[in-house]
Design a protein around this motif. Structure first.
Motif, PDB file in Angstrom:
ATOM      1  N   CYS A 338       0.824  -1.201   0.000  1.00  0.00           N
ATOM      2  CA  CYS A 338       0.000   0.000   0.000  1.00  0.00           C
ATOM      3  C   CYS A 338       0.863   1.258   0.000  1.00  0.00           C
ATOM      4  CB  CYS A 338      -0.910   0.013   1.221  1.00  0.00           C
ATOM      5  SG  CYS A 338      -1.964   1.494   1.266  1.00  0.00           S
ATOM      6  N   LYS A 348      -6.794   9.179   3.690  1.00  0.00           N
ATOM      7  CA  LYS A 348      -7.342   8.214   4.630  1.00  0.00           C
ATOM      8  C   LYS A 348      -8.229   7.227   3.886  1.00  0.00           C
ATOM      9  CE  LYS A 348      -7.359  11.318   8.640  1.00  0.00           C
ATOM     10  NZ  LYS A 348      -8.208  11.935   9.701  1.00  0.00           N
ATOM     11  N   GLY A 349      -8.386   6.073   4.493  1.00  0.00           N
ATOM     12  CA  GLY A 349      -9.264   5.077   3.897  1.00  0.00           C
ATOM     13  C   GLY A 349      -8.608   4.332   2.755  1.00  0.00           C
ATOM     14  N   ARG A 350      -9.463   3.798   1.925  1.00  0.00           N
ATOM     15  CA  ARG A 350      -9.012   2.926   0.840  1.00  0.00           C
ATOM     16  C   ARG A 350      -8.249   3.719  -0.223  1.00  0.00           C
ATOM     17  NH1 ARG A 350     -13.158  -0.485  -3.000  1.00  0.00           N
ATOM     18  NH2 ARG A 350     -11.642  -2.001  -3.854  1.00  0.00           N
ATOM     19  N   GLY A 361      -4.746  -4.138   0.582  1.00  0.00           N
ATOM     20  CA  GLY A 361      -5.732  -3.555   1.482  1.00  0.00           C
ATOM     21  C   GLY A 361      -5.277  -3.221   2.878  1.00  0.00           C
ATOM     22  N   CYS A 363      -4.500  -0.459   3.815  1.00  0.00           N
ATOM     23  CA  CYS A 363      -4.999   0.891   4.046  1.00  0.00           C
ATOM     24  C   CYS A 363      -6.387   0.898   4.682  1.00  0.00           C
ATOM     25  CB  CYS A 363      -5.022   1.678   2.731  1.00  0.00           C
ATOM     26  SG  CYS A 363      -5.804   0.794   1.368  1.00  0.00           S
ATOM     27  N   HIS A 364      -7.130  -0.224   4.595  1.00  0.00           N
ATOM     28  CA  HIS A 364      -8.493  -0.226   5.182  1.00  0.00           C
ATOM     29  C   HIS A 364      -8.785  -1.534   5.918  1.00  0.00           C
ATOM     30  CE1 HIS A 364     -10.479  -2.777   1.992  1.00  0.00           C
ATOM     31  NE2 HIS A 364      -9.397  -2.380   1.331  1.00  0.00           N
ATOM     32  N   GLN A 366      -8.045  -4.693   5.270  1.00  0.00           N
ATOM     33  CA  GLN A 366      -8.158  -5.959   4.544  1.00  0.00           C
ATOM     34  C   GLN A 366      -6.917  -6.824   4.795  1.00  0.00           C
ATOM     35  OE1 GLN A 366      -9.028  -5.384   0.398  1.00  0.00           O
ATOM     36  NE2 GLN A 366      -9.037  -7.571  -0.074  1.00  0.00           N
TER      37      GLN A 366
END
Length: 461
Positions: A338, A348-350, A361, A363-364, A366
């Motif tokens: 990521c 922020k987030g995905r 994933g 970043c969120h 996963q």
């Protein structure tokens, strides 16, 4: 009684690089047992344009050469005319190098023994500063019709030769010629006496030009062989030719072995900035990725961090931040890491890479941060910079065969200097130094397996 055949020769060219530039004019005189018996001269079509500055110097223009023969067309007849005569020229290796390369293009391996009148002049009048042909002709009152035209210059050279013969007894003249023949491979501006003490041990050597301008710094495990080797390849290497044309003074330093020679070479190149060293000259301001032990992503640091004790790992040595970030991005894309977690992009987030299937994933949620960190460090392992494994400075004992031992002092990959004894080495342990990537690479190679290089590592605390 055998004949003594001398070939006085002068060439005009399109430049100074014997491997690429071409001959535009050749003039030669054949002298047998002191008598001028024949003359050979011709313009030569160089198969390229004559640069404007060369035309300005010689007066030879492109239109003068269009009907002239190519060298390949006269190579066989010229080779036969030259026979086995000794070539006599002013700065002889320049003319000889051009002739050898032109004959090589024509499919012939031309070799001849040389007599250089520039070197002869330096032996005859060492007190004089100038030994170019124009200066010599003025000194002896010899007037060529034109300078930098082969026919006139070779006639003037023959007149100079005859003047020298009148000035010297037969015995003195033959001694001068004998000395010249013994040193015929050496550069014209270099006093052969400078090379008499060249040792066969490891060390560094320094070539200087006019006014002690640093030209080149080199190293070798055999100083004598390496230095003399520079002057035996000038006809086939443009850099060696430039070096041979400019070198006027040589110095050298003996070292205990190859490691000491390489470290000292890197140090001298950065100190003296010789004009013909390019690889080691720059004191590069590098950057590196530093990944703290407990951190989730790496931070960019200056390469100077290499000279400081640090925790965690360092990855890569880059010329600038852009190169460092591009490298990390490439690794991230290849391993589906990521870029947001790695700190390469904000937000922020995905991340976008995850949306297009190029991030697993982290970043969120996963993928766990711990798993992402493990994968990232594994991917960067190939770039890992070796962390200094000792608590402080070390002395590396080195001694090649028949050489005096030396102790090289190093701290955090920084070379602090060398000493002739361990006691003196200890006084260097706290010396200041900045990180140098070339010294790091040299030390890294040798310290991977010091015993294979005959080295002993002694921690200094």
């Amino acid at each position: 009684m055998s004949e003594t055949v001398l070939i006085f020769v002068d060439v005009e060219t399109t430049g100074t690089r014997a491997t690429r530039d071409r001959i535009t004019e050749i003039a030669a005189l054949k002298v047998v047992n002191g008598e001028l018996v024949d003359r050979w001269s011709s313009l030569i079509y160089p198969e390229c344009k004559v640069p404007a500055q060369i035309t300005q110097l010689t007066g030879i223009r492109d239109d003068m050469l269009r009907e002239a023969p190519r060298f390949t067309h006269i190579a066989e007849s010229l080779r036969e005319w030259l026979g086995d005569g000794q070539l006599v020229a002013h700065n002889a290796r320049f003319d000889y190098s051009f002739l050898r390369n032109e004959f090589k293009r024509a499919g012939q391996d031309f070799r001849a023994s040389l007599i250089c009148t520039l070197r002869l002049s330096r032996r005859i009048a060492p007190q004089e500063r100038q030994h170019n042909l124009k200066a010599l002709l003025n000194r002896y009152g010899i007037s060529p019709i034109r300078h930098h035209r082969a026919g006139d210059d070779v006639d003037a050279l023959w007149s100079l030769w005859q003047t020298w013969q009148v000035e010297h007894s037969e015995e003195a003249w033959q001694n001068l010629l004998g000395d010249e023949r013994r040193h015929r491979t050496l550069p014209a501006h270099l006093d052969s006496a400078q090379l008499e003490g060249l040792p066969t041990c490891p060390g560094v050597y320094l070539f200087y030009g006019h006014n002690r301008l640093p030209l080149y710094v080199g190293k070798s495990v055999n100083l004598r062989s390496r230095v003399l080797g520079h002057f035996q390849r000038d006809h086939q290497d443009d850099k060696e030719m430039r070096l041979a044309q400019q070198v006027q003074h040589i110095e050298w330093e003996e070292t205990a072995g190859d490691l000491g020679a390489q470290l000292r070479e890197a140090q001298l190149v950065k100190t003296l900035m010789p004009i013909m060293n390019r690889q080691l000259r720059k004191q590069r301001k590098l950057t590196t990725w530093h990944w703290e032990t407990e951190a989730n992503h790496p931070e960019l640091l200056s390469g100077s961090a290499m000279s400081l004790p640090i925790s965690g790992a360092l990855y890569g040595l880059f010329r600038n931040a852009r190169e460092a970030k591009n490298t990390l991005r490439a690794v991230a894309e290849e391993q589906k890491l990521c870029p947001r977690v790695l700190g390469l992009e904000k937000g922020k987030g995905r991340c976008f890479a995850n949306q297009v299937g190029k991030c697993l994933g982290a970043c969120h949620g996963q993928e766990s941060i711990a798993q992402h960190t493990q994968r990232a460090k594994a991917a960067l392992m190939q770039l890992q910079v070796n962390v200094w494994p000792w608590p402080g400075s070390i002395a590396i004992e080195e001694q090649a065969a028949d050489s005096t031992p030396a102790w090289h002092v190093v701290r955090q990959w920084c070379y602090l200097g060398s000493a002739a004894s361990l006691k003196k080495a200890k006084t260097l342990a706290d010396a200041s130094a900045s990180f140098d990537v070339d010294s790091y690479r040299i030390l890294n190679r040798f310290l991977r397996s010091p015993e294979q290089h005959g080295l002993t590592v002694i921690p200094l605390g």
